[in-house]
Design an enzyme around this catalytic site. Structure first.
Site, PDB file in Angstrom:
ATOM      1  N   SER A 246       0.921  -1.198   0.063  1.00 60.00           N
ATOM      2  CA  SER A 246       0.069   0.154  -0.228  1.00 60.00           C
ATOM      3  C   SER A 246       0.975   1.248   0.209  1.00 60.00           C
ATOM      4  CB  SER A 246      -0.852  -0.080   1.246  1.00 60.00           C
ATOM      5  OG  SER A 246      -0.161   0.273   2.189  1.00 60.00           O
ATOM      6  N   LYS A 247       0.273   2.357   0.113  1.00 66.30           N
ATOM      7  CA  LYS A 247       0.848   3.621  -0.007  1.00 66.30           C
ATOM      8  C   LYS A 247       2.106   3.872   0.949  1.00 66.30           C
ATOM      9  CE  LYS A 247      -0.810   6.690  -2.753  1.00 66.30           C
ATOM     10  NZ  LYS A 247      -0.288   6.917  -4.064  1.00 66.30           N
ATOM     11  N   ARG A 248       1.882   3.163   2.308  1.00 71.91           N
ATOM     12  CA  ARG A 248       2.681   2.964   3.375  1.00 71.91           C
ATOM     13  C   ARG A 248       4.164   2.726   2.841  1.00 71.91           C
ATOM     14  NH1 ARG A 248       2.497  -0.623   6.949  1.00 71.91           N
ATOM     15  NH2 ARG A 248       0.790  -1.612   5.914  1.00 71.91           N
TER      16      ARG A 248
END
Ligand code: GLU
Length: 486
Positions: A246-248
């Site tokens: 994910s974006k993380r």
């Protein structure tokens, strides 16, 4: 065989191409091209309120950037509701689906009750066995109704998956799901089956987050009397911390990698190897090699880990293998965008810029590294690396000054063509005279002429910078050391 092979990518419009969706597209594409079959794009926009054509642009842009082509027109599910409705009504006529008149309030109440009791909410099939009279009465009242499929009530559903083997699910975990909403629009799982069948999809290759859907879909194929396609559910892509990417974890959209200066060929190659391998230790593979080697059976049943460091490594391999002129052609935009040079300068001094690219080729990992690492070739405006100045200018400032001044004087005697072998001879000669290691001269000089502590061979880069510039920069460093307050 080729006539029978057709696969598809079925993106839901999201406004960007996620690396997971890109990998699914690549596996489908490689499979289709390997078999000479078709690769179709179908936009699953039945739930989407925003303009799907607009939302799909970013996805198509990502595919085009990676040079993934598809066959035929792009299909939009939002334009095919009539087709789905016709097949849904066929199921109703065959008594394989039924109208459900339960109100949203009634269902919500049951959903909340299930939540309280920590049960998964499943529709209780209240309307499955309504009598014709009951139905007629509710229709007469103008009651809102949805169409639900009759799922088997007991036993086990199963299908064979090329990657995961035979998968089974107890039917008690699946309810009679809605295939058509009150407004006559069909729902995702149903549309998907109808399209996959009508479009002649032979193999459904998609993320394994769709496995529960597949249990619903196989029952739909069976109910409609259609042959099931072959299923291959691809495991997830995880970040290095083993959670779903994910974006993380950094960039998740293909366009972001383009903006970071990764080549489309690299990303294509890299994503192909996320959860698949050619059965040998090849890693850098051309598109044709990937197409030739691709086998669905070699997709790993284990989750794949996305390693951005490996992606950069791979990109640096592509850079190294690239023809110098081609590399300059690609790198020039980042240099121009960074304001370091102009299109005209590159066109009229191609050879000089080519030399810059050649000197950095072994060191850059992405196209975006060029402006950062080539800055000193283009401008005098650079700062001295913080740690570097502490170590090479100010640790023993008097010694540094002495060395730089003496080297400057040696350099001024080197011929104006400022050849690297002569620069090197001057430096080595001086180090012998001073009884010091050449490195002691090399480090402060490099810092003086580039502002950096690392980079290409010092003598080569000095030759390219030219005598005047090198002397100027050494003088500037001398002043800087002299003026720096204690
Ligand atoms: N529209 C689905 C998605 O974007 C794909 C469904 C499928 O491949 O069948 O996840």
């Amino acid at each position: 065989m080729s006539d029978n092979i057709a696969v598809r990518m079925a993106p839901s419009p999201s406004g960007f191409l996620h690396v997971g969706a890109a990998r699914t597209a690549i596996f489908n594409y490689l499979f289709a091209r390997h078999h000479g079959g078709k690769f179709i794009i179908r936009v699953e926009d039945t739930d989407e309120k925003r303009s799907s054509e607009e939302m799909i642009q970013a996805i198509l842009e990502g595919l085009k950037w990676m040079n993934i082509d598809w066959d035929g027109e792009i299909h939009f599910q939002s334009k095919r509701f009539d087709v789905y409705r016709e097949h849904a009504l066929n199921l109703l006529n065959d008594d394989k689906a039924y109208y459900c008149y339960c109100t949203p309030d009634e269902l919500n109440e049951k959903r909340q009750k299930a939540q309280k009791e920590k049960r998964t909410f499943l529709y209780d099939r209240k309307c499955r066995d309504l009598s014709d009279e009951d139905r007629a009465a509710m229709d007469a009242e103008g009651r809102r109704k949805v169409l639900r499929i009759k799922m088997p009530i007991e036993g086990e559903g199963s299908f064979d998956d090329v990657i995961a083997g035979t998968l089974k699910r107890d039917y008690r975990e699946l309810d009679d799901w809605i295939i058509m909403r009150p407004d006559g629009r069909c729902t995702y799982n149903f549309c998907c089956v109808v399209d996959d069948h009508l479009m002649g999809i032979s193999h459904v290759i998609r993320g394994n987050d769709h496995i529960t859907n597949t249990f619903k879909q196989v029952v739909t194929y069976d109910a409609l009397g259609w042959k099931r396609p072959v299923f291959a559910h691809i495991p997830l892509i995880l970040g290095k911390d083993k959670s779903k990417i994910s974006k993380r974890h950094g960039a998740v959209s293909v366009t972001e990698y383009r903006n970071q200066g990764i080549f489309p060929e690299t990303l294509f190659n890299f994503l192909s190897l996320l959860g698949w391998n050619p059965g040998d230790d090849r890693e850098i593979m051309t598109r044709d090699e990937l197409i030739e080697a691709f086998r669905l059976e070699r997709i790993s049943p284990r989750n794949a880990v996305f390693d951005p460091v490996k992606l950069e490594w791979m990109n640096s391999e592509y850079i190294r293998r690239m023809d110098d002129n081609e590399l300059l052609d690609k790198a020039r935009w980042s240099l121009i965008e960074a304001g370091l040079t102009t299109r005209l300068s590159i066109e009229s001094h191609w050879k000089w810029h080519l030399r810059v690219v050649q000197l950095l080729k072994e060191r850059v990992k992405t196209l975006n590294d060029f402006p950062r690492m080539a800055r000193y070739f283009y401008t005098d405006e650079f700062d001295y690396d913080e740690k570097g100045q502490k170590k090479h200018f100010f640790k023993e400032p008097d010694d540094s000054l002495d060395m730089l001044k003496r080297f400057r004087d040696e350099l001024s005697r080197v011929g104006d063509d400022f050849r690297q072998d002569e620069i090197e001879a001057a430096l080595r000669g001086l180090s012998e005279k001073m009884h010091i290691k050449p490195a002691l001269l090399i480090h402060p000089t490099r810092l003086a002429v580039t502002g950096m502590t690392g980079g290409p061979g010092l003598f080569e880069l000095m030759e390219l910078l030219g005598k005047e510039k090198c002397l100027q920069r050494i003088n500037r460093a001398i002043e800087y050391i002299q003026q720096k307050p204690d």
